[in-house]
Write a protein that holds these residues in place. Structure first.
Motif, PDB file in Angstrom:
ATOM      1  N   ALA B 150     -27.178 -22.159 -14.632  1.00  0.00           N
ATOM      2  CA  ALA B 150     -27.858 -22.812 -13.510  1.00  0.00           C
ATOM      3  C   ALA B 150     -26.862 -23.671 -12.743  1.00  0.00           C
ATOM      4  O   ALA B 150     -25.957 -24.262 -13.331  1.00  0.00           O
ATOM      5  CB  ALA B 150     -29.000 -23.676 -14.023  1.00  0.00           C
ATOM      6  N   THR B 151     -27.021 -23.700 -11.435  1.00  0.00           N
ATOM      7  CA  THR B 151     -26.212 -24.587 -10.597  1.00  0.00           C
ATOM      8  C   THR B 151     -27.139 -25.301  -9.621  1.00  0.00           C
ATOM      9  O   THR B 151     -28.240 -24.817  -9.322  1.00  0.00           O
ATOM     10  CB  THR B 151     -25.154 -23.803  -9.790  1.00  0.00           C
ATOM     11  N   ASN B 157     -30.560 -29.441  -2.369  1.00  0.00           N
ATOM     12  CA  ASN B 157     -31.161 -29.844  -3.642  1.00  0.00           C
ATOM     13  C   ASN B 157     -31.917 -28.670  -4.283  1.00  0.00           C
ATOM     14  O   ASN B 157     -33.020 -28.830  -4.807  1.00  0.00           O
ATOM     15  CB  ASN B 157     -32.100 -31.036  -3.433  1.00  0.00           C
ATOM     16  N   THR B 158     -31.294 -27.531  -4.185  1.00  0.00           N
ATOM     17  CA  THR B 158     -31.915 -26.316  -4.727  1.00  0.00           C
ATOM     18  C   THR B 158     -31.201 -25.891  -6.001  1.00  0.00           C
ATOM     19  O   THR B 158     -29.969 -25.810  -6.046  1.00  0.00           O
ATOM     20  CB  THR B 158     -31.841 -25.174  -3.704  1.00  0.00           C
ATOM     21  N   GLN B 159     -32.010 -25.609  -7.001  1.00  0.00           N
ATOM     22  CA  GLN B 159     -31.468 -25.129  -8.275  1.00  0.00           C
ATOM     23  C   GLN B 159     -31.368 -23.601  -8.213  1.00  0.00           C
ATOM     24  O   GLN B 159     -32.342 -22.926  -7.873  1.00  0.00           O
ATOM     25  CB  GLN B 159     -32.402 -25.533  -9.414  1.00  0.00           C
ATOM     26  N   PHE B 160     -30.197 -23.100  -8.548  1.00  0.00           N
ATOM     27  CA  PHE B 160     -30.004 -21.648  -8.591  1.00  0.00           C
ATOM     28  C   PHE B 160     -29.888 -21.196 -10.038  1.00  0.00           C
ATOM     29  O   PHE B 160     -29.258 -21.865 -10.867  1.00  0.00           O
ATOM     30  CB  PHE B 160     -28.713 -21.255  -7.856  1.00  0.00           C
ATOM     31  N   LEU B 161     -30.475 -20.070 -10.318  1.00  0.00           N
ATOM     32  CA  LEU B 161     -30.298 -19.431 -11.627  1.00  0.00           C
ATOM     33  C   LEU B 161     -29.417 -18.208 -11.439  1.00  0.00           C
ATOM     34  O   LEU B 161     -29.642 -17.402 -10.524  1.00  0.00           O
ATOM     35  CB  LEU B 161     -31.648 -19.012 -12.212  1.00  0.00           C
ATOM     36  N   HIS B 162     -28.413 -18.095 -12.307  1.00  0.00           N
ATOM     37  CA  HIS B 162     -27.477 -16.963 -12.227  1.00  0.00           C
ATOM     38  C   HIS B 162     -27.517 -16.187 -13.544  1.00  0.00           C
ATOM     39  O   HIS B 162     -27.461 -16.790 -14.615  1.00  0.00           O
ATOM     40  CB  HIS B 162     -26.044 -17.446 -12.010  1.00  0.00           C
ATOM     41  N   VAL B 163     -27.576 -14.882 -13.443  1.00  0.00           N
ATOM     42  CA  VAL B 163     -27.466 -14.032 -14.627  1.00  0.00           C
ATOM     43  C   VAL B 163     -26.109 -13.366 -14.603  1.00  0.00           C
ATOM     44  O   VAL B 163     -25.723 -12.742 -13.603  1.00  0.00           O
ATOM     45  CB  VAL B 163     -28.576 -12.959 -14.669  1.00  0.00           C
ATOM     46  N   LEU B 164     -25.375 -13.525 -15.692  1.00  0.00           N
ATOM     47  CA  LEU B 164     -24.058 -12.909 -15.828  1.00  0.00           C
ATOM     48  C   LEU B 164     -24.167 -11.840 -16.910  1.00  0.00           C
ATOM     49  O   LEU B 164     -24.721 -12.102 -17.990  1.00  0.00           O
ATOM     50  CB  LEU B 164     -23.015 -13.950 -16.247  1.00  0.00           C
ATOM     51  N   ARG B 174     -19.996 -10.295 -15.125  1.00  0.00           N
ATOM     52  CA  ARG B 174     -20.121 -10.370 -13.667  1.00  0.00           C
ATOM     53  C   ARG B 174     -21.503 -10.926 -13.340  1.00  0.00           C
ATOM     54  O   ARG B 174     -22.437 -10.752 -14.133  1.00  0.00           O
ATOM     55  CB  ARG B 174     -19.937  -8.998 -13.027  1.00  0.00           C
ATOM     56  N   ILE B 175     -21.611 -11.554 -12.198  1.00  0.00           N
ATOM     57  CA  ILE B 175     -22.912 -12.088 -11.784  1.00  0.00           C
ATOM     58  C   ILE B 175     -23.780 -10.930 -11.314  1.00  0.00           C
ATOM     59  O   ILE B 175     -23.395 -10.188 -10.402  1.00  0.00           O
ATOM     60  CB  ILE B 175     -22.742 -13.112 -10.648  1.00  0.00           C
ATOM     61  N   THR B 176     -24.927 -10.774 -11.931  1.00  0.00           N
ATOM     62  CA  THR B 176     -25.813  -9.673 -11.530  1.00  0.00           C
ATOM     63  C   THR B 176     -27.058 -10.169 -10.802  1.00  0.00           C
ATOM     64  O   THR B 176     -27.794  -9.365 -10.233  1.00  0.00           O
ATOM     65  CB  THR B 176     -26.262  -8.841 -12.746  1.00  0.00           C
ATOM     66  N   ALA B 177     -27.305 -11.454 -10.874  1.00  0.00           N
ATOM     67  CA  ALA B 177     -28.445 -11.997 -10.121  1.00  0.00           C
ATOM     68  C   ALA B 177     -28.194 -13.465  -9.844  1.00  0.00           C
ATOM     69  O   ALA B 177     -27.674 -14.181 -10.696  1.00  0.00           O
ATOM     70  CB  ALA B 177     -29.737 -11.827 -10.916  1.00  0.00           C
ATOM     71  N   SER B 178     -28.557 -13.881  -8.641  1.00  0.00           N
ATOM     72  CA  SER B 178     -28.514 -15.296  -8.266  1.00  0.00           C
ATOM     73  C   SER B 178     -29.762 -15.573  -7.451  1.00  0.00           C
ATOM     74  O   SER B 178     -29.940 -15.018  -6.370  1.00  0.00           O
ATOM     75  CB  SER B 178     -27.269 -15.598  -7.422  1.00  0.00           C
ATOM     76  N   VAL B 179     -30.615 -16.409  -8.008  1.00  0.00           N
ATOM     77  CA  VAL B 179     -31.920 -16.631  -7.385  1.00  0.00           C
ATOM     78  C   VAL B 179     -32.183 -18.132  -7.272  1.00  0.00           C
ATOM     79  O   VAL B 179     -32.043 -18.853  -8.270  1.00  0.00           O
ATOM     80  CB  VAL B 179     -33.041 -15.981  -8.233  1.00  0.00           C
ATOM     81  N   PRO B 180     -32.574 -18.604  -6.096  1.00  0.00           N
ATOM     82  CA  PRO B 180     -32.948 -20.013  -5.974  1.00  0.00           C
ATOM     83  C   PRO B 180     -34.337 -20.246  -6.536  1.00  0.00           C
ATOM     84  O   PRO B 180     -35.248 -19.439  -6.331  1.00  0.00           O
ATOM     85  CB  PRO B 180     -32.917 -20.241  -4.454  1.00  0.00           C
TER      86      PRO B 180
END
Lengths: 240, 355
Positions: B150-151, B157-164, B174-180
């Motif tokens: 998470a970033t 002020n948005t939290q992003f979730l990243h799937v690697l 590798r990053i396969t998903a980035s979703v706010p």
């Protein structure tokens, strides 16, 4: 019969003591007062060299591994979960460190697999990596055990690989072994060469006091059943 | 025999026997010898190992997370930074650079965005100036492996979730998903990050209220316009769904008698990733493709397109139909019981065609 057994036991004890002393002294001199055991090998290979947990993680102390490439080369070393290291190696050709030989202080190695190994450095499974030109040293902490260490030379073959473990207790144990061996040696020699009684039934013991009966025995005893019995009678008579 | 011995050893009696001290010494020596012989026998190796502190190597815990938290965080930080980094060179170099960092849905979205705006070298979806926090790792030693990080984008002020993801041992993550995430949305716990969260098959139910793929399909159908398909399996009152409905209604009203708007959402789950949650539920990262079709009614001579649509279609006006494609990365939580809900989503207009 008891004499023979005693002598054999003494001889065995002396031999064991001698061996233990020799081993203890040899280990003490080899390990030094710091108790450092260093094993080395000269793989002279371009293939990856693998040191698995059954070599790296069998002691509580840190294990320091140093890899040296031939002149002009660099070395990459990395630690990984054992199963991860095996997975990334696949069936590729590599050198496996299978154990250590204390007699020669050498690492036993064996070539395994066939074909090329995948690009190891690109994988994201390494817990710790070191990559430098010239010799590279990496310390394996036992807190993270079990781990597998992979060593790969680049630009020139891997000239030498050494693994050292320092455990001061080993020196102390070697000295103790030498002392125990010395004790066993002395005890064995004592048993082996102890003075025997003339009749061969056991260890001779000097009479503490002379009695009339003994004097009589000494004077009148003669070989043979009856003589012996008569001698006893004589002694009894003298005593009276 | 004893009689004979007594006579043959005239100094007999107590002096024939060994002294107590001699007996003890010999017994000790015999015991020591026996012990030494035992040590040199079959158990010698184990005894020697125990004596010098050599033991069996500890077994590997193959069911736990494959990377330690620091290692996973380092990988996430490297990839997020690389995704943000500007790329020198032409579009081909940029595409190559993207492929080194992104994969799956994230690469699809990034490539689509780059096609729309070739000069943009970093996707806004991946912008994450802060160091990522590792939320979870996949459990076990098998591949593929995944890291959920998470970033926080401080500007919004948005939290992003990243799937690697790493699909093979020799393949880096590798990053396969980035979703706010939606404001106020919460991702349920995935358990201790050192233990790892099992990866689930998106298409199977596996103890959930329904299979994640089925939940996504229900959600997609519920977003359809003008005829949404009601569902009890998924909540459709999240900000994303509400926004879509509101926008569609506004467009429909704006078109009036000039045209009709239809919206269809198709799940694209080839690259979907599903983690098991600590409560037995699951969180799924996937992609929807929204197709907007505006059919120009006979009563209208033509429709003049807004600048954004004109840019993707290459036409300023259409006389028959306008078709627009949007990609919608989303993250959906599917509980063991009850309704699934989408906790984060975004959309990107990627292409269009006008007649």
């Amino acid at each position: 019969m008891l004499t023979i057994v005693t002598r054999v036991a003494g001889a065995l004890l002396a031999l064991l003591g001698l061996a233990l002393t020799a081993v203890g002294v040899w280990f003490a001199t080899q390990l030094g007062t710091s108790g450092t055991a260093e094993f080395s090998a000269r793989p002279d290979t371009d293939d990856p060299v693998i040191i698995r947990p059954d070599v790296l993680n069998r002691v509580d102390a840190d294990v320091v591994v140093t890899a040296t490439p031939a002149e002009g080369g660099s070395v990459w070393m990395a630690l990984a979960n054992p199963s991860d290291a095996s997975a990334v190696m696949g069936g590729g050709r590599h050198v496996d460190v299978t154990g250590v030989d204390v007699q020669d202080w050498a690492l036993r190695t064996s070539v395994r697999g066939s074909g090329e190994v995948a690009e190891l450095g690109a994988a994201d499974l390494w817990r710790l990596q070191e990559d430098e030109e010239g010799p590279v040293t990496l310390t394996v902490r036992q807190a993270s055990a079990p781990e597998t260490l992979v060593v790969l030379a680049d630009g020139s073959p891997l000239r030498s690989l050494s693994l050292s473990v320092t455990n001061k207790t080993w020196f102390v144990e070697a000295v103790i072994a030498a002392l125990v061996g010395l004790f066993l040696l002395v005890a064995g020699v004592t048993l082996l060469f102890s003075r025997r009684r003339p009749d061969g039934t056991g260890q001779a013991e000097e009479p503490e006091t002379s009695s009339p009966a003994e004097i009589g025995e000494a004077r009148t005893a003669t070989p043979g059943r009856h003589g012996a019995r008569g001698g006893t009678r004589d002694a009894e008579e003298v005593a009276r | 025999m004893s009689d004979r011995c007594a006579h043959l050893t005239p100094s007999g009696g107590p002096r024939h026997r060994q002294t107590p001290g001699g007996m003890t010494t010999r017994r000790l020596l015999a015991t020591g010898l026996a012990g030494a012989l035992l040590l040199t026998g079959c158990g010698a190796q184990d005894a020697q190992d125990a004596l010098v502190g050599i033991k069996a190597a500890p077994p590997e815990r193959t069911e736990s997370a494959p990377l330690d938290p620091e290692g996973a965080a380092a990988i996430a930080a490297r990839l997020v930074a690389a995704a943000e980094a500007p790329v020198d060179g032409d579009a081909k170099a940029a595409a190559k650079a993207r492929a080194q960092v992104l994969a799956g849905d994230a690469l699809t979205v990034a490539n689509a965005q780059a096609a729309r705006a070739p000069k943009a070298v970093a996707t806004t979806e991946l912008a994450a100036p802060k160091a990522p926090t590792v939320v979870a790792q996949s459990a076990g030693r098998a591949w593929p492996r995944a890291i959920l990080a998470a970033t926080l984008e401080e500007d919004t002020n948005t939290q992003f979730l990243h799937v690697l993801m790493s699909r093979k041992p020799e393949e880096p993550f590798r990053i396969t998903a980035s979703v706010p995430m939606f404001g106020g949305a919460e991702l349920p716990a995935l358990g201790d990050s050192t233990n790892g969260a099992p990866l689930l098959d998106t298409a199977t139910k596996e103890g959930l209220a329904l299979a994640p793929a089925a939940a996504v399909a229900a959600y997609a159908a519920a977003l359809a316009h003008p005829k949404p398909k009601a569902t009890e399996a998924v909540a459709v009152d999240d900000p994303f769904a509400t926004g879509l409905r509101t926008t569609a209604a506004a467009q429909t009203k704006a078109l009036g008698k000039l045209g009709t708007l239809t919206q269809v959402h198709a799940p694209l789950l080839e690259n979907a990733v599903t983690f098991r949650l600590a409560d037995g539920g699951a969180v799924t990262f996937g992609l929807l493709r929204r197709t907007d079709t505006i059919a120009v009614k006979p009563t209208a001579k033509e429709l003049v397109l807004p600048a954004e649509y004109a840019k993707v279609t290459g036409k300023k006006k259409v006389t028959k139909t306008l078709t627009l494609q949007n990609l919608q990365p989303f993250v959906m939580v599917v509980p063991p019981t009850g309704k699934a809900e989408v906790i984060g989503a975004t959309e990107l207009l990627v292409s269009g065609k006008g007649q």
